[in-house]
Scaffold this active site. Structure first.
Site, short mmCIF file in Angstrom:
data_model
loop_
_atom_site.label_atom_id
_atom_site.label_comp_id
_atom_site.label_asym_id
_atom_site.label_seq_id
_atom_site.Cartn_x
_atom_site.Cartn_y
_atom_site.Cartn_z
N ASP A 192 25.23 -17.39 2.14
CA ASP A 192 25.97 -16.51 1.24
C ASP A 192 25.34 -15.14 1.07
O ASP A 192 26.03 -14.15 0.82
CB ASP A 192 26.22 -17.17 -0.12
CG ASP A 192 24.98 -17.75 -0.75
OD1 ASP A 192 23.88 -17.58 -0.20
OD2 ASP A 192 25.11 -18.40 -1.81
N ASP B 136 15.87 -19.16 -7.48
CA ASP B 136 16.40 -20.52 -7.30
C ASP B 136 15.36 -21.60 -7.06
O ASP B 136 15.46 -22.68 -7.63
CB ASP B 136 17.42 -20.59 -6.16
CG ASP B 136 18.78 -20.03 -6.56
OD1 ASP B 136 18.94 -19.66 -7.73
OD2 ASP B 136 19.65 -19.95 -5.70
#
Length: 882
Positions: free
Chosen positions: A71, A481
């Site tokens: 992404d 993350d």
């Protein structure tokens, strides 16, 4: 795992990029720059994965040709010989950083050399540029670009649906692209060179995740989400007549053309109330399979169904593997076995707890089996085994209670593909990696198939900060993350990310310059402390205590001696503490949100920057005073560092194109700054080992110098600069952090926003090499078995310099008493001949000061007994064994 880490960074970035054209550089700027790049070798500090893989595409003509899209981190091609992924979009430059987000991929089944990528990261204002379709005739080795008149959203909601880009399998000069934002369906008839809207396509979509989102991120129309050709309705060289298109519209999700795209109509009888995430056609049996969810994903989804459409009769059949009432997830990942028509698989992509689910049918969806089932709740029976030994951090250091297991089978599992040439090979993407198996058909025979990471070479982390201390591990990173890692060997995957606590995103980290075993990091966490400390160079951590009001990590600085810390967290003003953060006091004289750093010599001196003002504290962070320095950037896109080894010397980089933007230098603790005239723009600054024969540390920056954007190095205090990357190695946006290695001249660590930590080594004489070990003086060795199991064990070795002189390289030898064999060793190189072992330093840990130590570890095999070595030798001299 929500990938929100990029959003805050991109706001500041977009502000700079949107502000206007950069100022023209004068003749002096170009005069002091060598634009010819030094010859550098670039690699990733291995993490393997680390982010969401929403798409995997196999070519259906050529065996072992596969691609993956990420992404925010570009596209990759599978390399079968090494079973690794090769990055394909590292050439994307600073101005086109949004093109590192890949919303769709298409591999040409007529001409396998051709591959296409639809690129663009955001459809709202965060990405100032439009999307594009990249086309390659050499499998992604080089690209040509067709700009689009609208944006694409590789990191937008709904990015796991697809594929939005498709090549006609009969007439490969024809391609279709589904657009977001109400832009409709687009077509190319010249192999992707030009595109035009399909004017008569009847539905541009209407689904938005959150209409109330004023940023435009969650309120964008997700648009046209997939295109599928029925190859049986065409012949080679003529356009395929039947094309199916998926639309983000719960009442009108599937459209069809039966005249090669001349006219379109809604497919009659289709289910409503759901979004069709995927549409996969099995032409051999005449079935179109569809995976539905009530949400667009990739995080959300509470209900879902699987349907089968008979293309010959128009019959719709609900083939869902569970009753609608029993779903708490949507379906997305969807694939068919091209070798065994009738075999179908799907994923419950949004099943976060206790795990994702994989479903498999061998009778076209008539009956299904699951990858795991409950036996007696909460116990589970799995049809698979997990082997994450190549990426052990995928366990997240967790020890969950049943029915959760670690490592998980996955989450955000929207990409799922069975190899069209091999029924045993399947790959699927998760929020952190690509998993796969090469013995899938054991599922059908009652055996267990093995799931392993199949992700080596694919690096997809966003880097917020970097540290390379003068001793210990060469690199510690602050990542989105997955928190961050301590790399003791850049070529090996670390065993675990930072834990205790495990931040979802680490925003800043620092070490004590004169006591580099002391580290501090801060980050974001839904609940719990936002700061952690280490006293062993980041190998182990313990949580600090938050001051009142803290909501996020912000930035943090460690005093030069590690005796105090200054923290500028989100949600609270700047704070300081002595010791390890058991209590905090508010700093005065400095605004909330300031970036903070420490002097690398004086433990009482700290610095800050906010909104064009530089601040200095000489009392350990208790009080700050604004400097009278002027002409600094007025915004907050600034990064600065104090030079190790010199008190009060500061380098500052940052700015925006509509104001002050460049690189500044202070030698009086920020009282005054001088702007380097040869640097037009700069966004990071870092220091590394001085060049051979030079006395000043090497400077590194991500900057625009002499009209060229790149990674630059100066070995003469910024008087001249050399670009050290090239156009093939740009990695989009590199503006978060940079640091040189204080032990290896020429080595530089570069942050990227989606391609992980990239490091480069120079070919210059004296670069990247280490001296031949020739240590002298007394030595002490501690040998400790840390874990043992049947036939195997793990051990740690600590070698201490008990003499009075520093070592510049070392070689430690011993013999195993019971025939043990080393299977893997880290933090050193080793050889073993029979029972004799020799371990030697690697590039970054050869220097061992008097009174200091170096450690390495290994795993090995044993049988019978497992006694430790009786003696050790450092070169030719014996060491004391503890």
């Amino acid at each position: 795992m929500q990938r929100t880490r990029i959003l805050t960074a991109v706001l500041a970035l977009a502000a700079g990029l949107l502000a206007g054209a950069p100022p023209a550089l004068g003749a002096d700027a170009a005069k002091n720059v060598s634009i010819t790049a030094d010859t550098y070798t670039w690699k990733n500090a291995r993490i393997d994965g680390g982010g969401f893989v929403p798409g995997i595409v196999f070519n259906r003509k050529e065996r072992n040709l596969a691609y993956a899209r990420t992404d925010i981190g570009g596209a990759y091609r599978w390399q079968q010989s090494s079973k690794t992924w090769t990055p394909l979009l590292d050439s994307v430059g600073w101005d086109d950083w949004g093109h590192t987000g890949v919303v769709s991929l298409a591999s040409d089944s007529v001409d396998p050399d051709r591959v296409y990528a639809a690129v663009g990261t955001y459809t709202n204002s965060w990405d100032p540029g439009n999307g594009a379709v990249l086309r390659s005739a050499d499998r992604g080795a080089s690209w040509q670009k067709a700009d689009l008149p609208f944006k694409l959203g590789g990191n937008m909601p709904g990015r796991g649906m697809g594929e939005r880009l498709a090549v006609d399998p009969n007439r490969n000069s024809v391609l279709y692209l589904g657009a977001p934002s109400g832009k409709g369906l687009w077509r190319s008839t010249d192999s992707g060179a030009s595109w035009s809207q399909v004017a008569n396509f009847p539905n541009v979509g209407n689904y938005v995740q959150d209409p109330s989102d004023t940023s435009g991120y969650a309120s964008d129309n997700q648009g046209i989400v997939w295109v599928t050709f029925d190859e049986s309705t065409g012949t080679a060289g003529t356009a395929t007549r039947t094309i199916y298109v998926g639309v983000a519209d719960k009442d009108n999700a599937v459209y069809r053309s039966t005249d090669a795209g001349a006219t379109w109509s809604r497919v009659a009888g289709q289910p409503t109330g759901y979004l069709a995430h995927k549409g996969v056609l099995d032409a051999a049996n005449g079935y179109l399979y569809l995976a539905y969810s009530d949400k667009g994903g990739p995080y959300d989804g509470g209900k879902g169904r699987l349907w089968r459409y008979a293309t010959g009769t128009g019959t719709w059949t609900d083939i869902s593997p569970v009753a609608e009432a029993d779903t708490y997830y949507g379906f997305s990942g969807l694939t068919v076995d091209r070798q065994k028509p009738g075999t179908v698989m799907a994923t419950a992509y949004s099943s976060w707890w206790p795990d994702t689910q994989l479903f498999r049918s061998t009778d076209s969806g008539g009956t299904w089996t699951k990858a795991w089932d409950y036996t007696s709740y909460p116990d589970r029976a799995n049809r698979y085994t997990m082997d994450v030994s190549s990426s052990p951090w995928l366990t997240w250091g967790a020890n969950p209670s049943p029915p959760e297991q670690t490592p998980k089978l996955g989450w955000m599992t929207e990409a799922l593909e069975i190899d069209p040439f091999d029924s045993n090979r399947m790959m699927y993407g998760t929020g952190a990696t690509i998993y796969g198996t090469e013995d899938l058909t054991k599922w059908d025979g009652g055996g267990r198939f093995t799931v392993r990471p199949m992700v080596q070479g694919l690096e997809e982390t966003a880097v917020n900060d970097l540290a390379s201390p003068p001793s210990g591990a060469p690199l510690l990173s602050a990542l989105g993350d997955v928190g961050g890692f301590r790399h003791t060997d850049l070529a090996k995957v670390p065993s675990m990310m930072f834990t205790q606590p495990n931040f979802t995103t680490t925003t800043s980290l620092d070490f004590a310059e004169t006591s580099p075993n002391t580290f501090v990091r801060v980050g974001d966490l839904d609940s719990g402390p936002h700061i952690a400390f280490s006293t062993d160079n980041g190998a182990n951590w313990f949580a600090g205590t938050d001051p009142s009001g803290v909501s996020g990590g912000g930035t943090v600085a460690a005093a030069a001696d590690g005796g105090r810390f200054v923290w500028s967290p989100a949600g609270a003003g700047v704070q300081y503490t002595t010791g390890f953060g058991t209590s905090w006091q508010a700093s005065s004289g400095i605004p909330a949100g300031a970036v903070v750093e420490s002097d690398r010599i004086d433990p009482k001196v700290f610095y800050g920057f906010k909104s064009g003002k530089f601040y200095v504290s000489s009392d350990g962070g208790a009080t700050f005073t604004a400097s009278s320095a002027s002409g600094l950037p007025s915004g907050d896109s600034v990064r600065f560092k104090a030079l190790p080894g010199t008190k009060g010397e500061v380098w500052l980089a940052g700015g925006a194109t509509d104001g002050a933007y460049g690189l500044w230098h202070s030698t009086d603790a920020g009282a005054t700054f001088t702007k380097l005239t040869g640097v037009g723009q700069a966004d990071t600054i870092g220091f590394g080992k001085a060049a051979p024969g030079a006395s000043y540390q090497t400077l590194y920056t991500s900057a625009k110098i002499g009209g060229v954007r790149g990674i630059f190095r100066s070995t003469d205090k910024g008087a001249t600069w050399t670009r050290i990357n090239d156009d093939a190695h740009q990695w989009g946006w590199t503006g978060a952090a940079i640091t040189g290695d204080p032990r290896v001249y020429g080595r530089v660590y570069v942050s990227t926003n989606g391609r992980g930590v990239v490091y480069g080594d120079t070919s210059d004489a004296g670069g990247g090499t280490d001296p031949t070990p020739a240590p002298t003086g007394a030595c002490t060795v501690t040998y400790r078995i840390t874990n043992q199991w049947s036939g195997g064990f793990q051990a740690d070795v600590q070698l201490s310099n008990a003499g009075s002189s520093a070592w510049d390289g070392w070689s430690l030898g011993w013999s195993f008493a019971d025939g043990q064999r080393i299977t893997q060793l880290w933090n050193a190189e080793y050889t073993q001949s029979g029972s004799a072992v020799t371990a030697r330093n690697v590039s970054w840990n050869g220097g061992v000061a008097a009174g200091s130590s170096v450690s390495f570890g290994f795993t090995g095999s044993w049988s019978g007994t497992n006694a430790g070595p009786a003696s050790f030798k450092l070169g030719e001299q014996s060491c004391t064994v503890v």
